[in-house]
Design a protein around this motif. Structure first.
Motif, short mmCIF file in Angstrom:
data_model
loop_
_atom_site.label_atom_id
_atom_site.label_comp_id
_atom_site.label_asym_id
_atom_site.label_seq_id
_atom_site.Cartn_x
_atom_site.Cartn_y
_atom_site.Cartn_z
N GLN A 35 0.89 -1.15 0.00
CA GLN A 35 0.00 0.00 0.00
C GLN A 35 0.94 1.22 0.00
N ILE A 36 0.93 1.98 -1.06
CA ILE A 36 1.89 3.09 -1.18
C ILE A 36 1.22 4.41 -0.84
N GLU A 37 1.83 5.15 0.06
CA GLU A 37 1.33 6.46 0.46
C GLU A 37 2.36 7.52 0.05
N THR A 38 1.87 8.64 -0.47
CA THR A 38 2.76 9.69 -0.96
C THR A 38 2.42 11.03 -0.31
N PRO A 39 2.84 11.24 0.93
CA PRO A 39 2.59 12.53 1.59
C PRO A 39 3.18 13.68 0.77
N GLU A 40 2.54 14.82 0.84
CA GLU A 40 2.94 15.96 0.01
C GLU A 40 2.91 17.24 0.83
N LEU A 41 3.98 18.01 0.72
CA LEU A 41 4.01 19.31 1.39
C LEU A 41 3.16 20.32 0.63
N PRO A 42 2.64 21.35 1.31
CA PRO A 42 1.83 22.36 0.62
C PRO A 42 2.66 23.20 -0.35
N GLY A 43 1.95 23.82 -1.31
CA GLY A 43 2.58 24.72 -2.27
C GLY A 43 2.93 24.07 -3.59
N ARG A 44 2.49 22.80 -3.77
CA ARG A 44 2.82 22.06 -5.00
C ARG A 44 1.76 21.00 -5.25
N GLY A 45 1.81 20.41 -6.46
CA GLY A 45 0.94 19.29 -6.78
C GLY A 45 -0.52 19.57 -6.49
N VAL A 60 8.06 18.50 9.07
CA VAL A 60 7.98 17.20 9.74
C VAL A 60 6.58 16.99 10.31
N GLU A 61 6.05 18.00 10.96
CA GLU A 61 4.71 17.89 11.55
C GLU A 61 3.65 17.66 10.48
N GLU A 62 3.80 18.34 9.35
CA GLU A 62 2.83 18.19 8.27
C GLU A 62 2.86 16.78 7.68
N LEU A 63 4.05 16.27 7.41
CA LEU A 63 4.16 14.92 6.86
C LEU A 63 3.72 13.86 7.87
N LEU A 64 4.07 14.07 9.13
CA LEU A 64 3.65 13.14 10.18
C LEU A 64 2.13 13.04 10.26
N ASP A 65 1.47 14.18 10.17
CA ASP A 65 0.01 14.18 10.23
C ASP A 65 -0.58 13.33 9.10
N GLN A 66 -0.01 13.47 7.91
CA GLN A 66 -0.50 12.68 6.78
C GLN A 66 -0.20 11.19 6.96
N ILE A 67 0.98 10.88 7.49
CA ILE A 67 1.35 9.48 7.71
C ILE A 67 0.42 8.84 8.74
N LYS A 68 0.18 9.54 9.83
CA LYS A 68 -0.66 8.98 10.89
C LYS A 68 -2.09 8.73 10.41
N LYS A 69 -2.58 9.57 9.51
CA LYS A 69 -3.94 9.41 9.01
C LYS A 69 -4.10 8.17 8.14
N THR A 70 -3.02 7.75 7.51
CA THR A 70 -3.11 6.59 6.60
C THR A 70 -2.44 5.34 7.16
N ARG A 71 -1.78 5.48 8.29
CA ARG A 71 -1.05 4.35 8.86
C ARG A 71 -1.99 3.27 9.38
N GLN A 72 -1.75 2.04 8.94
CA GLN A 72 -2.50 0.88 9.42
C GLN A 72 -1.58 0.07 10.34
N LYS A 73 -1.83 0.12 11.62
CA LYS A 73 -0.88 -0.42 12.59
C LYS A 73 -0.80 -1.93 12.61
N ASN A 74 -1.69 -2.59 11.88
CA ASN A 74 -1.65 -4.05 11.85
C ASN A 74 -0.68 -4.59 10.80
N VAL A 75 -0.03 -3.71 10.03
CA VAL A 75 0.89 -4.16 8.99
C VAL A 75 2.25 -3.46 9.15
N PRO A 76 3.34 -4.12 8.74
CA PRO A 76 4.66 -3.47 8.79
C PRO A 76 4.75 -2.37 7.73
N TYR A 77 5.70 -1.46 7.93
CA TYR A 77 5.86 -0.38 6.94
C TYR A 77 7.32 0.06 6.83
#
Length: 239
Positions: A35-45, A60-77
């Motif tokens: 499952q591929i996630e592609t967090p993106e900083l503001p100002g682009r794309g 870091v805080e912005e990317l972390l927020d996006q990661i935590k929203k999509t993170r499924q803790k039952n699988v390795p990453y």
């Protein structure tokens, strides 16, 4: 709504001037494995209308927020980051570890680890000097550097990203992560011979490899990079 899957997750962190589409060839190689996630900083794309961030902490805080929203803790990453993505990814690994959910591997490319680079700030330079330095640092591919319209497009994003990394408020990374590191750099990158510096920033296994190419060696080596990532998750799943 996120789709629940049993496949491991892969978080791809883009480089300066990049966006969530920067690793499209990698996605094509790996989508059936992760499952591929592609967090993106503001100002682009997809976030072109949003203001740029000012410093490393905000990014870091912005990317972390996006990661935590999509993170499924039952699988390795795994976390993969190129250049700026590697700089921010290291900080993210440490915070995820502190939260009890560190990645199986951190894969930084195009970056020799903290406290090695000693380049003068370039974000505020006049256009010609700015792009001369970007070219010297390998901040854009040769193809892009030859097209003025593309330079017009990338200039504000690149200035913002270099400014973010050069901000005097940024604190240097200290300490070590507990995540294994698999670092790769291009042979002609300025600090390639310092790649073993990564061993100073993890208490886990650390492999360092230099391959043919410059800072954007990844553009000619997506198949190789995909194989590395597949091998690392196979090691994880075999434990």
């Amino acid at each position: 709504m996120n789709t629940i899957s049993s496949k491991p997750q892969l978080f791809l962190l883009h480089y300066a001037g990049g966006d969530r589409n920067s690793f499209r060839p990698l996605l094509e190689n790996l989508h059936s494995y992760f499952q591929i996630e592609t967090p993106e900083l503001p100002g682009r794309g997809n976030r072109m209308a949003e203001p740029f961030l000012k410093n490393k902490k905000e990014a870091v805080e912005e990317l972390l927020d996006q990661i935590k929203k999509t993170r499924q803790k039952n699988v390795p990453y795994l976390i993969y980051g190129h250049s700026m993505g590697a700089i921010l990814g290291l900080e993210i690994c440490r915070i995820m570890e502190e939260n009890g959910d560190g990645p199986e591997y951190f894969i930084p490319t195009g970056y020799p680890g903290p406290n090695i680079k000693n380049n003068a700030p370039i974000a505020g330079l006049p256009r010609a000097e700015f792009f001369a330095e970007v070219k010297k640092l390998g901040g854009l591919s040769d193809e892009v550097m030859e097209i003025e319209e593309l330079l017009d497009f990338f200039e504000p994003v690149l200035r913002a990203d270099f400014g973010l990394l050069e901000n005097k408020e940024n604190k240097p990374f200290e300490g070590k992560i507990q995540t294994p590191v698999y670092a790769i750099m291009g042979k002609t990158e300025q600090y390639a011979l310092n790649i073993r510096n990564w061993k100073n920033y993890t208490d886990a296994d650390c492999e360092c490899h230099i391959v043919n190419g410059n800072h954007f060696f990844i553009n000619q080596n997506f198949n190789y990079l995909a194989q590395v990532i597949k091998n690392l998750i196979n090691i994880t799943l075999a434990k």
